[in-house]
Design a protein around this motif. Structure first.
Motif, short mmCIF file in Angstrom:
data_model
loop_
_atom_site.label_atom_id
_atom_site.label_comp_id
_atom_site.label_asym_id
_atom_site.label_seq_id
_atom_site.Cartn_x
_atom_site.Cartn_y
_atom_site.Cartn_z
N VAL A 56 -3.04 -1.47 15.04
CA VAL A 56 -1.76 -1.57 14.16
C VAL A 56 -1.52 -2.96 13.83
O VAL A 56 -1.37 -3.02 12.43
N ASP A 57 -2.12 -4.04 14.36
CA ASP A 57 -1.86 -5.46 13.84
C ASP A 57 -2.68 -5.53 12.61
O ASP A 57 -2.40 -6.10 11.74
N ALA A 58 -3.96 -4.70 12.70
CA ALA A 58 -4.75 -4.91 11.45
C ALA A 58 -4.25 -4.02 10.29
O ALA A 58 -4.40 -4.81 9.16
N PHE A 59 -3.56 -3.06 10.60
CA PHE A 59 -2.88 -2.51 9.46
C PHE A 59 -1.86 -3.00 8.83
O PHE A 59 -1.95 -3.06 7.66
N PHE A 60 -1.00 -3.70 9.54
CA PHE A 60 0.11 -4.39 9.06
C PHE A 60 -0.29 -5.82 8.22
O PHE A 60 0.06 -6.11 7.18
N ALA A 61 -1.12 -6.28 8.83
CA ALA A 61 -1.89 -7.59 8.49
C ALA A 61 -2.61 -7.18 6.93
O ALA A 61 -2.35 -8.13 6.06
N TYR A 62 -3.32 -6.09 6.83
CA TYR A 62 -3.97 -5.74 5.48
C TYR A 62 -2.66 -5.59 4.47
O TYR A 62 -2.78 -6.00 3.35
N LEU A 63 -1.86 -4.62 5.00
CA LEU A 63 -0.75 -4.32 4.22
C LEU A 63 0.05 -5.57 3.30
O LEU A 63 0.35 -5.50 2.44
N LYS A 64 0.16 -6.72 4.36
CA LYS A 64 0.67 -7.96 3.65
C LYS A 64 -0.03 -8.69 2.88
O LYS A 64 0.50 -9.89 2.18
N THR A 65 -1.15 -8.32 2.43
CA THR A 65 -2.11 -9.07 1.52
C THR A 65 -2.21 -8.16 0.16
O THR A 65 -2.68 -8.61 -0.44
N ILE A 66 -1.43 -7.09 0.17
CA ILE A 66 -1.57 -6.26 -1.17
C ILE A 66 -0.45 -6.58 -2.20
O ILE A 66 0.63 -6.50 -1.55
N ASN A 67 -0.69 -6.68 -3.18
CA ASN A 67 0.47 -6.76 -4.36
C ASN A 67 0.48 -5.57 -4.89
O ASN A 67 -0.15 -4.78 -5.21
N VAL A 68 1.79 -5.04 -5.04
CA VAL A 68 2.10 -3.70 -5.46
C VAL A 68 3.26 -3.68 -6.43
O VAL A 68 4.06 -4.44 -6.42
N SER A 69 3.37 -2.58 -7.22
CA SER A 69 4.53 -2.09 -8.15
C SER A 69 5.31 -1.31 -7.11
O SER A 69 4.81 -0.33 -6.55
N LYS A 70 6.66 -1.51 -7.07
CA LYS A 70 7.54 -0.62 -6.48
C LYS A 70 7.92 0.41 -7.30
O LYS A 70 8.33 1.42 -6.57
N LYS A 71 7.37 0.49 -8.23
CA LYS A 71 7.91 1.73 -9.20
C LYS A 71 6.82 2.99 -9.06
O LYS A 71 7.10 4.06 -9.63
N ASP A 72 5.64 2.87 -8.35
CA ASP A 72 4.58 3.99 -8.20
C ASP A 72 4.81 4.40 -6.90
O ASP A 72 5.25 3.85 -5.79
N LYS A 73 3.86 5.49 -6.52
CA LYS A 73 3.99 6.16 -5.20
C LYS A 73 3.35 5.10 -4.03
O LYS A 73 3.77 5.03 -3.08
N PHE A 74 2.34 4.43 -4.54
CA PHE A 74 1.56 3.65 -3.54
C PHE A 74 2.33 2.19 -3.24
O PHE A 74 2.56 2.20 -2.03
N GLY A 75 3.12 1.82 -4.15
CA GLY A 75 4.07 0.56 -3.87
C GLY A 75 5.29 1.25 -3.06
O GLY A 75 5.65 0.54 -2.12
N ASP A 76 5.68 2.26 -3.23
CA ASP A 76 6.76 3.09 -2.28
C ASP A 76 6.30 3.06 -0.88
O ASP A 76 6.85 2.92 0.20
N ALA A 77 4.90 3.55 -0.83
CA ALA A 77 4.44 3.54 0.45
C ALA A 77 4.14 2.31 1.31
O ALA A 77 4.49 2.39 2.40
N VAL A 78 3.54 1.53 0.63
CA VAL A 78 3.61 0.09 1.11
C VAL A 78 4.81 -0.45 1.67
O VAL A 78 5.10 -1.10 2.87
#
Length: 253
Positions: A123-145
């Motif tokens: 779980v720690d690794a999952f959230f650590a990786y999430l926080k390294t990703i730059n996303v657009s809030k306008k698409d499905k992936f950005g919404d998921a992150v």
């Protein structure tokens, strides 16, 4: 629907409540005085209730988190899916579920120890990786992150209690019967009818959750309760509860 967590083996309860809206006042009234944890989706009302009700703790649902990444992955052409962040994050969630699946037969204390030792690092690794990703809030992936990061506090709650499931799938399954049969419920066209059917459905589903035969259980209730209609003492009801050892053997599966 309010349901006991499937990991808590002692007494399973499934309660349906009819309300006309999803207004916060309904769960606030129902959960008033409840001291424990509720596993929910990310609906903001539940998080508001946690602040209002002192003893209530909200835990997040990993299925709702996973679903968003799955929807984002389906929008990516298959030939590129395995190279995507969505695919990698889905694999990480699958790894968390795979390890959790190995713990289903353990005691609460043993499950907690294994969660801390094996699942927490994932779980720690999952959230650590999430926080390294730059996303657009306008698409499905950005919404998921965005959803996962906003829910992090709640998605981590199961790591600290061996009785708390990591998702609310048990409740989702309890709702499914209503969804499949909703054409049948069109005859329930009054609020009193809906409330009454919710009571009956609660008894039936709680019976099934405690390994009772619903038809035989209702038959027993409708035989015994009329014998006590004149009684002011209601203690006889204890022996009719779905986990009562006094129930006849023919009612048990």
């Amino acid at each position: 629907v309010y349901r006991s967590g499937h990991l808590y083996q002692k007494r399973q309860i499934v309660l349906y409540e009819y309300q006309q809206t999803r207004n916060a006042s309904h769960p606030r009234e129902f959960l008033k005085g409840y001291d424990g944890i509720c596993v929910t989706d990310g609906y903001q009302v539940y998080h508001t209730l946690e602040k209002e009700l002192e003893e209530l703790t909200i835990a997040g649902c990993w299925v709702h988190c996973r679903r968003r990444f799955d929807e984002a992955l389906k929008l990516i052409p298959k030939s590129y899916q395995k190279e995507s962040n969505a695919f990698l994050l889905m694999k990480q969630i699958q790894a968390i579920y795979r390890e959790e699946g190995k713990l289903k037969d353990l005691s609460s204390d043993e499950r907690l120890k294994q969660r801390q030792a094996v699942i927490k690092p994932l779980v720690d690794a999952f959230f650590a990786y999430l926080k390294t990703i730059n996303v657009s809030k306008k698409d499905k992936f950005g919404d998921a992150v965005g959803y996962a990061l906003n829910q992090e506090k709640y998605l981590r709650v199961f790591l600290n209690d061996g009785d708390v499931p990591m998702d609310n799938n048990a409740s989702e399954r309890a709702i499914r019967g209503f969804c499949i049969g909703k054409k049948n419920w069109e005859v329930i066209d009054t609020i009193n009818g809906a409330k009454t059917s919710a009571v009956i459905y609660s008894i039936a589903e709680t019976a099934k959750a405690n390994n009772l035969k619903p038809y035989e259980y209702f038959e027993h209730l409708l035989t015994v309760i009329p014998e006590h209609m004149e009684d002011t003492d209601r203690s006889f009801l204890e022996e009719l509860l779905p986990w009562s050892p006094a129930l006849p053997e023919n009612i048990r599966k």
